[in-house]
Each structure stands twice: as structure tokens, then as C-alpha cells.
Design a protein around this motif. Structure first.
Motif, PDB file in Angstrom:
ATOM      1  N   PHE A 157       2.287  -3.855  -8.197  1.00  0.00           N
ATOM      2  CA  PHE A 157       1.802  -5.440  -7.482  1.00  0.00           C
ATOM      3  C   PHE A 157      -0.057  -4.487  -7.205  1.00  0.00           C
ATOM      4  N   GLU A 158      -0.907  -4.930  -7.112  1.00  0.00           N
ATOM      5  CA  GLU A 158      -2.085  -4.500  -5.731  1.00  0.00           C
ATOM      6  C   GLU A 158      -2.454  -4.724  -4.910  1.00  0.00           C
ATOM      7  N   THR A 159      -3.244  -3.934  -3.703  1.00  0.00           N
ATOM      8  CA  THR A 159      -3.150  -5.263  -3.054  1.00  0.00           C
ATOM      9  C   THR A 159      -4.925  -4.762  -3.320  1.00  0.00           C
ATOM     10  N   LEU A 204      11.479  -4.728  -1.650  1.00  0.00           N
ATOM     11  CA  LEU A 204      10.937  -3.248  -1.488  1.00  0.00           C
ATOM     12  C   LEU A 204       9.927  -3.679  -1.840  1.00  0.00           C
ATOM     13  N   THR A 205       8.964  -3.479  -0.998  1.00  0.00           N
ATOM     14  CA  THR A 205       7.672  -2.737  -1.370  1.00  0.00           C
ATOM     15  C   THR A 205       6.800  -1.846  -0.744  1.00  0.00           C
ATOM     16  N   THR A 206       6.220  -1.534  -1.722  1.00  0.00           N
ATOM     17  CA  THR A 206       5.952   0.957  -1.183  1.00  0.00           C
ATOM     18  C   THR A 206       4.311   0.585  -1.477  1.00  0.00           C
ATOM     19  N   LEU A 207       3.512   1.331  -1.236  1.00  0.00           N
ATOM     20  CA  LEU A 207       2.029   1.875  -1.996  1.00  0.00           C
ATOM     21  C   LEU A 207       2.380   3.265  -2.475  1.00  0.00           C
ATOM     22  N   ASP A 208       1.989   3.098  -3.706  1.00  0.00           N
ATOM     23  CA  ASP A 208       1.858   4.093  -3.662  1.00  0.00           C
ATOM     24  C   ASP A 208       0.499   4.762  -4.414  1.00  0.00           C
ATOM     25  N   GLU A 209      -0.697   4.407  -4.618  1.00  0.00           N
ATOM     26  CA  GLU A 209      -1.274   4.742  -4.316  1.00  0.00           C
ATOM     27  C   GLU A 209      -3.129   4.246  -3.714  1.00  0.00           C
ATOM     28  N   LEU A 210      -4.020   4.974  -3.663  1.00  0.00           N
ATOM     29  CA  LEU A 210      -4.949   3.971  -2.901  1.00  0.00           C
ATOM     30  C   LEU A 210      -5.585   3.886  -4.287  1.00  0.00           C
ATOM     31  N   LYS A 211      -6.357   3.232  -3.762  1.00  0.00           N
ATOM     32  CA  LYS A 211      -7.609   2.978  -5.713  1.00  0.00           C
ATOM     33  C   LYS A 211      -8.834   3.840  -4.892  1.00  0.00           C
ATOM     34  N   GLY A 212      -9.102   4.380  -6.024  1.00  0.00           N
ATOM     35  CA  GLY A 212     -10.449   5.067  -6.181  1.00  0.00           C
ATOM     36  C   GLY A 212     -10.213   6.795  -5.299  1.00  0.00           C
ATOM     37  N   HIS A 213      -8.715   6.768  -4.805  1.00  0.00           N
ATOM     38  CA  HIS A 213      -8.217   7.775  -4.489  1.00  0.00           C
ATOM     39  C   HIS A 213      -6.618   8.485  -4.824  1.00  0.00           C
ATOM     40  N   GLU A 214      -7.177   8.396  -6.317  1.00  0.00           N
ATOM     41  CA  GLU A 214      -5.883   8.659  -7.130  1.00  0.00           C
ATOM     42  C   GLU A 214      -5.328  10.179  -7.639  1.00  0.00           C
ATOM     43  N   TRP A 239      13.331  -8.056   3.994  1.00  0.00           N
ATOM     44  CA  TRP A 239      11.710  -7.238   3.088  1.00  0.00           C
ATOM     45  C   TRP A 239      11.474  -6.098   3.723  1.00  0.00           C
ATOM     46  N   ARG A 240      11.640  -4.852   2.982  1.00  0.00           N
ATOM     47  CA  ARG A 240      11.139  -3.635   3.040  1.00  0.00           C
ATOM     48  C   ARG A 240       9.665  -2.677   2.309  1.00  0.00           C
ATOM     49  N   ASP A 241       9.304  -2.902   3.510  1.00  0.00           N
ATOM     50  CA  ASP A 241       7.487  -2.946   3.206  1.00  0.00           C
ATOM     51  C   ASP A 241       7.141  -1.157   3.824  1.00  0.00           C
ATOM     52  N   LEU A 242       7.252  -0.618   2.722  1.00  0.00           N
ATOM     53  CA  LEU A 242       6.528   0.664   2.786  1.00  0.00           C
ATOM     54  C   LEU A 242       5.590   0.953   2.977  1.00  0.00           C
ATOM     55  N   ILE A 243       3.996   0.815   3.966  1.00  0.00           N
ATOM     56  CA  ILE A 243       2.483   0.848   4.284  1.00  0.00           C
ATOM     57  C   ILE A 243       2.668  -0.295   3.208  1.00  0.00           C
ATOM     58  N   ALA A 244       2.093  -1.196   1.979  1.00  0.00           N
ATOM     59  CA  ALA A 244       1.989  -1.526   1.457  1.00  0.00           C
ATOM     60  C   ALA A 244       1.048  -2.969   2.004  1.00  0.00           C
TER      61      ALA A 244
END
Ligand SMILES: Cc1cc2nc3c(=O)[nH]c(=O)nc-3n(C[C@H](O)[C@H](O)[C@H](O)COP(=O)(O)OP(=O)(O)OC[C@H]3O[C@@H](n4cnc5c(N)ncnc54)[C@H](O)[C@@H]3O)c2cc1C
Length: 609
Positions: free
Chosen positions: A105-107, A127-137, A49-54
Motif C-alpha cells: 500500500f502507499e501512504t 500488520l502494516t509497515t512503512l518500508d520507504e519514504l517517497k522521494g527518499h528511496e 492491528w500492529r503498525d510499524l510507523i506506517a
């Protein structure tokens, strides 16, 4: 690794789709129930499981069910996943017993995406990556900035005036949240990301103009990587851009990019020192801006000083008595002044070959000194076999966007990446076997990397030890550029002396001896104590030459939290700089907005430099 990414048609969900949907739902439910064992049981015995900040606010790869359980356990109070679903328009596909699926997915704080590969036991790579922050798109598309306020306004401030006030205000009436030291392609790409995310930043570079670091390199240099691999974020090269861009053209592109992407860039600015105030959680960064001392107080400091930033110049007895000219490859001006001169180039990697080739073309009498073996791969073969599936015109036509290609690459865990690379280099060896035979017969010492995995693994592990051949290797293979072996023991007044006693007469000695770790450059600014606390930068801990173990799982200190709060490293080739700058920028944005960022698995330091 190549994949077919064409969607399949039909109304019934395929077995692959059903399996992926079930897996994603089960995984989400297991996380929601805080049921670590159930989550881990969805993974295969051998899995990654590779996670990039999500989930981790870190770059992390955990292995096997134990690793998954640990990650899930330690992050379960802070992170879960909701709305997990197969990415619209991306039909999962099955090949060789592995189902591959793109998903979203969402966090609690953001939206993410990833790539899942299922084998008959469960998830094999995830692989999971966080692509944008809610409210800060990012303000894109329908949310793009208007650029103008229509109507009548007294004392209207123009774009130019606002930009000037912003750039000139730092250190006077406002503080940047982030200071990026180093405005090469890495610092510039990160600056563009920070601009889109609305993070106050300034990128400082001692060169006068963006792009100067490429302009200042030897004149024959062209990018070794092809255009499809080299795009910057947001603004891809046009479709008529050359496959291998000349260095000055890249310099001009970077300068244009800096302007149009509104990167806050201070040229002619050298960072002198940076100290951390742990009480205030703030840096004091002193820079020399075109002769004026300016002190900045950012919360975050990013070093984008270049993985190839600090020249390794060997100390050799007799350097003070040598009557000719001597310089490091990074200072080499190009061949023009050396026609009919005797040149000894110490080193046998990329820069050595490029410089030797250009000197030979102009009629210099050039000799290469090889100290240890080098991996050489023909540029055409690398393009077709090594990169073509993901980064080529054919890949573009098959729908493999740059982001898709980057994500596929990122989804291959470093632990097993060499297993995908070895067969590619075996193909290259077969395809170019006549060349390798000639090279061997010439006496040149060639290798395929510690485990036969070739160029990319050497790059990730040690950042050196190879040449992408654009022609100069044939000059060596054909004996037109003679190669001598062994260590240089001394410079005499007239030349270079080797360990075997042989003396090579020289008018010019070029030290193509590579570059030191970014840690060394950082130490010049933050001091040894902080540099040692943070430790070595780059490498995987593969326990191969110049990449000592233990295994790290990710590249040391790159793009992720370090042992020094508020200190980050960014860089790499254009591909890495493009892809990973997003995740670094999001980490900085989250901190700027006060979003909690509990870090899972902060790396330990095993080596100082
Ligand atoms: C000869 C050569 C060929 C290469 N070919 C390719 C290629 O084909 N494709 C590819 O993707 N990569 C290539 N690379 C590798 C890499 O992409 C480049 O080195 C690239 O320039 C790295 O970008 P960067 O922004 O990380 O660092 P750099 O471009 O090295 O930028 C670092 C910047 O930091 C600045 N700096 C350092 N100290 C300070 C200070 N104290 N204060 C202010 N500024 C400071 C420097 O002036 C410099 O501009 C090549 C590298 C070399 C050396």
C-alpha cells in the motif's frame, strides 16, 4: 509458525484472493471516508492491528474493534492508504479457516507492506509497515551510486579522501544529525541503514575496533542462534558460513561490515555525557575520542548500549576478604588458567552453562550455584521445532526469504504470541523427555516459563532465565557439574557460603548474574532525570517475573519514540537488530527531512528501571 508460501496456479481468481481484494478495497475506502466505525467493523471481534510507523509513526499494537477505531480516529487526518493491493507473485492462501495475504500500500509519504489474516468475522491480525519514504528511496539496483565521475576533473577527490573528511569532520566543521552511542551489532546495523538513507551519523564505541564487544567475551562462546536468524541488513552471510558462528568470527564480520557498508564509526570513543537543549531541540554529547574531548550537537541520540550491556554484579559481604579471584561472566577470560582449580559459578543461565562447560572440559573442579529456576532447551530441538519453519535451510529452499520470515514473526501480536509458542515447547518436552527426566533427577530446577511458552517469550519479557543447551546441560544432568541451591550469603577467605550454611571452597568465583536494563547504562550518560522520564527499557508488561505489568503491547522503549524527544533505544538479538533497525532509521530519516511525524499512542512510563 509455518506457512506454505507456494503460489497457486490457475486463471480464475481464487475465493481467497477475491476476499482479500475486497477487504483491502473496503478498508482503504473506509479510511478515505474517515469512517472509523466502518474501518473497525472490518476487523474481527478479537483482532490485532500492529503498525510499524506506517499509520502511527510509532510501534503500536491495538486490539479489537475499539482499538482499531481509536487508531483510525486519531490518525485519520494525517494518514490514509492508497493503491492497496495483494503483493505481486504472492497468492493469498487459506488454511484452517484463515486466509493469509501479503499486501502493499502507499501512504501520503511512503510505501508500505504488510500481512493480513482474515477469519470468518474479518481481519484477525493485520500488520502494516512503512518500508520507504517517497522521494527518499535507498539508492539500490538501477539507482545504485556510480562510484566514479568519468571525465577529467581538477582536484579530483577520491572515495578514500571523502570518507576520511566525513569521518574526521564531525565535531569540527560539521555536525552529525544522529549520534549512536554503542557500536555493537545494533549500532553497526543502524549505521548501515542510516548510510543507505543518506542520514549524517556517527556511531561511537569505547572499544577500539568494531566487533570487539564479541571478541572480548569468554573464549568458548559461539552464537546460540543459527545463521539463518543472524544475517545483518543488506549483506547476508555467505552460504558456507557456519551454522553457529564463533564469537571472534562474528567480530571480524562486524568489522568488515562496518567498513564496506561505510558506517561512520569512531572506535576508542567513550560517551561521557549528553544533555538536551529544549529550545534548540538539540543534544550536546561529550565524548572522549582516544584521549581527546570532542563535543557533538546531534538532533537525535540513539542508545545502542546493549540489552546485555551493564553487568549485574551482586554485592555480597566478604567480597573484600576472599583471597581468590572473582569476576563477572562478562570479564571471564575463558578456562585456560583454571585447570585443576576450584571454581564456583554463581548463576544458572546461558553464560553460567557456557562457562561451566568450558571449565569442566579443561579439568577444573567446577560447581554451579542455582538461585532460581532456569529454562533449558536443546539447541537442535529449538532449531528444528522452534525456528525451522522460518529460519533454516529448508525454509530458504521453500522460498522463505529472511525478510519474509522476519515479517511473519512480526505479524504475530505479542498478546497471543505465547499461544503459538506453548505447543512448540510441548513438542520439545516430548522429544527430549529423557534429558528432562535426568535433569530433574539431578536436582536442577527447571521451568518452561511463566505459562509454558518457553525461551522466546522469556527473552522478550525479561531477556534472561534460560540456556540454549549446546552440551553443558548434560554435564549437569549427569552430575559431572554439581549444582548447589540457594542464595550466596557471604564470601569467606577461602570460598562461598550459602544460605543453608554450606561452604564451597573456591579459587575463582564467577558472577554469571546477568545484566541490568539498558536504562541504567543510559542514566550514566543522560542522568537520572531523563532516564527516569523515559523509564524501563525492554519487556512487554506481561506481569511475569522481571516484567511487571501493565500490558504494553510492544517492547518498552525499543526502536520507537520515547518520552524524551530525540532519544531512542536500539538493540536486541541479531534478528531484531536487523529487522527493526529499518523502522528506526526511517523514523530518523523522516525527522531529518522535516516530514511531519505525528506519533499515535506515545507509551506511558510505568517503571523507571
Ligand atoms: C554471552 C552472550 C551470548 C549471546 N549470544 C547471542 C546469540 O547467539 N545470538 C544473538 O542474536 N544474540 C546473542 N546475545 C545477545 C545479543 O545479541 C548480544 O548481547 C549483542 O552483542 C547485542 O548487541 P548490541 O549491539 O545491542 O549490544 P552490545 O554488543 O553489547 O554493544 C553495546 C556497545 O556499547 C558500547 N558502550 C557502552 N557504553 C558506552 C559508552 N558510554 N560510550 C561508548 N560506547 C559504549 C560497548 O562498548 C558495546 O560495544 C548474546 C549475549 C551474550 C552476553
Amino acid at each position: 509458525m509455518t506457512q506454505t508460501l507456494e503460489p497457486t496456479t490457475g486463471t480464475e481468481p481464487s475465493a481467497a484472493r477475491t476476499r482479500v481484494e475486497t477487504w483491502l478495497a473496503d478498508f482503504e475506502a473506509a479510511l478515505a471516508a474517515r469512517d472509523v466505525d466502518r474501518a473497525a467493523g472490518l476487523f474481527a471481534t478479537t483482532s490485532f492491528w500492529r503498525d510499524l510507523i506506517a499509520f502511527t509513526w510509532n510501534f503500536t499494537t491495538v486490539e479489537n474493534r475499539d482499538g482499531v477505531a481509536d487508531l483510525a480516529r486519531q490518525t485519520r487526518e494525517s494518514t490514509g492508504a492508497t493503491n492497496s493491493r495483494i503483493t505481486e507473485g504472492e497468492e493469498p492462501e487459506e488454511a484452517d479457516g484463515v486466509v493469509t495475504a501479503w499486501f502493499r500500500f502507499e501512504t501520503a509519504v511512503g510505501r508500505g507492506s504488510g500481512l493480513l489474516r482474515l477469519n470468518d468475522e474479518g481481519a484477525w491480525t493485520f500488520l502494516t509497515t512503512l518500508d520507504e519514504l517517497k522521494g527518499h528511496e535507498e539508492n539500490q539496483g538501477t539507482n545504485r551510486p556510480r562510484g566514479v565521475e568519468h571525465g577529467a576533473q581538477k582536484d579530483r577527490v577520491t572515495w578514500r579522501e571523502r570518507r576520511t573528511a566525513e569521518l574526521e569532520g564531525f565535531g569540527r566543521d560539521r555536525e552529525p544529525y544522529v549520534v549512536v552511542i554503542g557500536g555493537g551489532q545494533g549500532g553497526i546495523a543502524l549505521g548501515a541503514r542510516l548510510r543507505q538513507l543518506g542520514v549524517d551519523h556517527v556511531v561511537v564505541d569505547r572499544h577500539a575496533r568494531p566487533g570487539d564487544q564479541w571478541r572480548s567475551r569468554y573464549k568458548s562462546l559461539c552464537l546460540h542462534d543459527p545463521v539463518w536468524y543472524d544475517h545483518l541488513p543488506y549483506l547476508p552471510f555467505p552460504r558456507n558460513w557456519p551454522v553457529f558462528a564463533p564469537k571472534d568470527k562474528i567480530g571480524d564480520w562486524l568489522e568488515m561490515y562496518t567498513r564496506v557498508m561505510e558506517v561512520n564509526y569512531w572506535g576508542s570513543t567513550t560517551a561521557k555525557s549528553a544533555t538536551w537543549d529544549d529550545a534548540k531541540k538539540e543534544w550536546t554529547v561529550t565524548v572522549d575520542r582516544d584521549g581527546e574531548e570532542v563535543v557533538l550537537h546531534p538532533k537525535q541520540l540513539v542508545f545502542a548500549l546493549g540489552v546485555s550491556g551493564k553487568p549485574n554484579i551482586p554485592s555480597i559481604p566478604g567480597q573484600d576478604v576472599f583471597a581468590g579471584e572473582q569476576h563477572h561472566s562478562s570479564q571471564h577470560p575463558g578456562p585456560d588458567a583454571y585447570k585443576d582449580k576450584r571454581v564456583v559459578v554463581i548463576g544458572s543461565n546461558n553464560s553460567a552453562f557456557d562457562i561451566c562447560g568450558a571449565l569442566w572440559e579443561i579439568g577444573a573442579d567446577v560447581t554451579m550455584v542455582q538461585r532460581s529456576s532456569t529454562h533449558i532447551v536443546k539447541s537442535d530441538s529449538l532449531m528444528e521445532i522452534g525456528l525451522g519453519g522460518l529460519y533454516s535451510e529448508q525454509a530458504v529452499e521453500a522460498g522463505v526469504t529472511t525478510h519474509k520470515a522476519d515479517t511473519i514473526f512480526a505479524s504475530l501480536p505479542y498478546r497471543i504470541m505465547h499461544e503459538f509458542q506453548i505447543p512448540l515447547y510441548q513438542q520439545m518436552a516430548e522429544r527430549d523427555k529423557d534429558f528432562y527426566q535426568r535433569l530433574e533427577e539431578s536436582g536442577f530446577r527447571h521451568d518452561w516459563g511463566a505459562d509454558g511458552s518457553g525461551l522466546f517469550m522469556k527473552y522478550l519479557r525479561r531477556g534472561s532465565g534460560y540456556y540454549i543447551d549446546v552440551g553443558a546441560a548434560d554435564l549437569v544432568a549427569d552430575g559431572k557439574i554439581p549444582v548447589k541451591h540457594g542464595q550466596v550469603t557471604e564470601l569467606t577467605e577461602t570460598g562461598v557460603k550459602l544460605a543453608n550454611g554450606e561452604e564451597l571452597p573456591a579459587d575463582l568465583v564467577v558472577y554469571a548474574t546477568g545484566y541490568g536494563s539498558m536504562n541504567g547504562l543510559a542514566a550514566d550518560i543522560v542522568g537520572d532525570e531523563i532516564a527516569d522520564r523515559v523509564g524501563k527499557v525492554w519487556g512487554l508488561g506481561s506481569d511475569t517475573t522481571k516484567d511487571p505489568g501493565p500490558w504494553e503491547g510492544e517492547q518498552r522503549n525499543m526502536w520507537k519514540p520515547t518520552q524524551q524527544e530525540g532519544l531512542w533505544f536500539h538493540g536486541g538479538n541479531l534478528h531484531q537488530s536487523r529487522y527493526y533497525s529499518l523502522y528506526l532509521a526511517l523514523q530518523l530519516k523522516a525527522r531529518a527531512e522535516g516530514i511531519p511525524t505525528p506519533v499515535y499512542g506515545l507509551q506511558e512510563v510505568h517503571h523507571t528501571s
